[in-house]
Design a protein around this motif. Structure first.
Motif, PDB file in Angstrom:
ATOM      1  N   ILE A 122       0.916  -1.093  -0.097  1.00  0.00           N
ATOM      2  CA  ILE A 122      -0.170   0.031   0.089  1.00  0.00           C
ATOM      3  C   ILE A 122       0.974   1.249   0.037  1.00  0.00           C
ATOM      4  CG2 ILE A 122      -2.251  -1.168   1.063  1.00  0.00           C
ATOM      5  CD1 ILE A 122      -1.013   0.031   3.640  1.00  0.00           C
ATOM      6  N   GLY A 123       2.124   1.081   0.367  1.00  0.00           N
ATOM      7  CA  GLY A 123       3.281   2.173   0.126  1.00  0.00           C
ATOM      8  C   GLY A 123       3.746   2.421  -1.034  1.00  0.00           C
ATOM      9  N   GLY A 124       3.462   1.518  -1.964  1.00  0.00           N
ATOM     10  CA  GLY A 124       4.045   1.491  -3.486  1.00  0.00           C
ATOM     11  C   GLY A 124       5.110   0.893  -3.486  1.00  0.00           C
ATOM     12  N   MET A 125       5.828   0.035  -2.864  1.00  0.00           N
ATOM     13  CA  MET A 125       6.801  -0.868  -2.789  1.00  0.00           C
ATOM     14  C   MET A 125       6.527  -2.018  -3.493  1.00  0.00           C
ATOM     15  SD  MET A 125       9.875  -1.789  -0.216  1.00  0.00           S
ATOM     16  CE  MET A 125       8.582  -2.937   0.712  1.00  0.00           C
ATOM     17  N   TYR A 126       7.294  -2.252  -4.505  1.00  0.00           N
ATOM     18  CA  TYR A 126       7.249  -3.636  -5.305  1.00  0.00           C
ATOM     19  C   TYR A 126       8.243  -4.690  -4.735  1.00  0.00           C
ATOM     20  CZ  TYR A 126       4.645  -1.075  -8.823  1.00  0.00           C
ATOM     21  OH  TYR A 126       3.499  -0.174  -9.241  1.00  0.00           O
ATOM     22  N   ALA A 127       7.838  -5.902  -4.404  1.00  0.00           N
ATOM     23  CA  ALA A 127       8.579  -6.847  -3.885  1.00  0.00           C
ATOM     24  C   ALA A 127       7.905  -8.323  -4.424  1.00  0.00           C
ATOM     25  CB  ALA A 127       8.400  -6.938  -2.416  1.00  0.00           C
ATOM     26  N   THR A 128       8.880  -9.394  -4.113  1.00  0.00           N
ATOM     27  CA  THR A 128       8.417 -10.772  -4.468  1.00  0.00           C
ATOM     28  C   THR A 128       8.016 -11.452  -3.017  1.00  0.00           C
ATOM     29  OG1 THR A 128      10.005 -10.722  -6.215  1.00  0.00           O
ATOM     30  CG2 THR A 128       9.245 -13.083  -5.356  1.00  0.00           C
ATOM     31  N   VAL A 129       7.127 -12.154  -3.144  1.00  0.00           N
ATOM     32  CA  VAL A 129       6.634 -13.037  -1.798  1.00  0.00           C
ATOM     33  C   VAL A 129       7.761 -14.196  -1.508  1.00  0.00           C
ATOM     34  CG1 VAL A 129       4.932 -14.292  -0.729  1.00  0.00           C
ATOM     35  CG2 VAL A 129       4.520 -12.416  -2.093  1.00  0.00           C
TER      36      VAL A 129
END
Length: 161
Positions: free
Chosen positions: A46-53
């Motif tokens: 929700i903060g706009g950071m992209y990541a991989t689970v």
């Protein structure tokens, strides 16, 4: 009591019911999306950071935000679960395959016309003053003489004509 006096209250209660119902549907869809997360899935917080689970727990998620950098987030902080093609396009800059017909925007307008920087769209050469300094034509000689005369006067020398 008259039905006309109760009508505004009935409409108000109906509107409140519809608003809460749509909010509950959105919450249910968000929870369903978060439950579909699996290790290896690309997400946006929700903060706009992209990541991989990397790991999914009951209330938290372990995310890899950069190679070798892991962080624990609450499941509620996951804003969207992304498709592989969209995640690779955003994070890694990998464009979709050619068969998907995604338009490619060039870096500059000269690639659209196929023209060099020194030519007009009609193909005529533009004079940008590049040749004027080294030219030895009739116009260049008087200009050179005037420059030499001006330079001589600035040095304090007198004109001996």
């Amino acid at each position: 009591m008259n039905i006309m006096t109760l009508l505004p209250f009935i409409v108000l209660i109906g509107a409140m019911f519809l608003m809460t119902r749509s909010a509950k549907n959105k919450q249910r869809q968000a929870a369903q999306m978060r439950d579909q997360m699996q290790p290896g899935t690309g997400v946006r917080t929700i903060g706009g950071m992209y990541a991989t689970v990397k790991e999914v727990n009951e209330d938290s998620v372990l995310l890899e935000v950069a190679p070798g950098v892991h962080a624990i987030y609450a499941k509620n902080s996951i804003g969207a679960v992304l498709e592989d093609a969209e995640y690779n396009r955003i994070v890694h800059g990998i464009e979709p395959a050619e068969d998907e017909e995604t338009p490619v925007v060039p870096d500059d307008a000269s690639s659209l016309t196929g023209a060099d920087e020194d030519t007009t769209p009609a193909g005529k050469k533009l004079d940008l003053g590049k040749e004027a300094k080294g030219a030895k034509g009739a116009e260049a000689e008087p200009a050179a003489a005037e420059d030499a005369e001006r330079d001589g006067k600035q040095d304090g020398s007198t004109d001996a004509k």
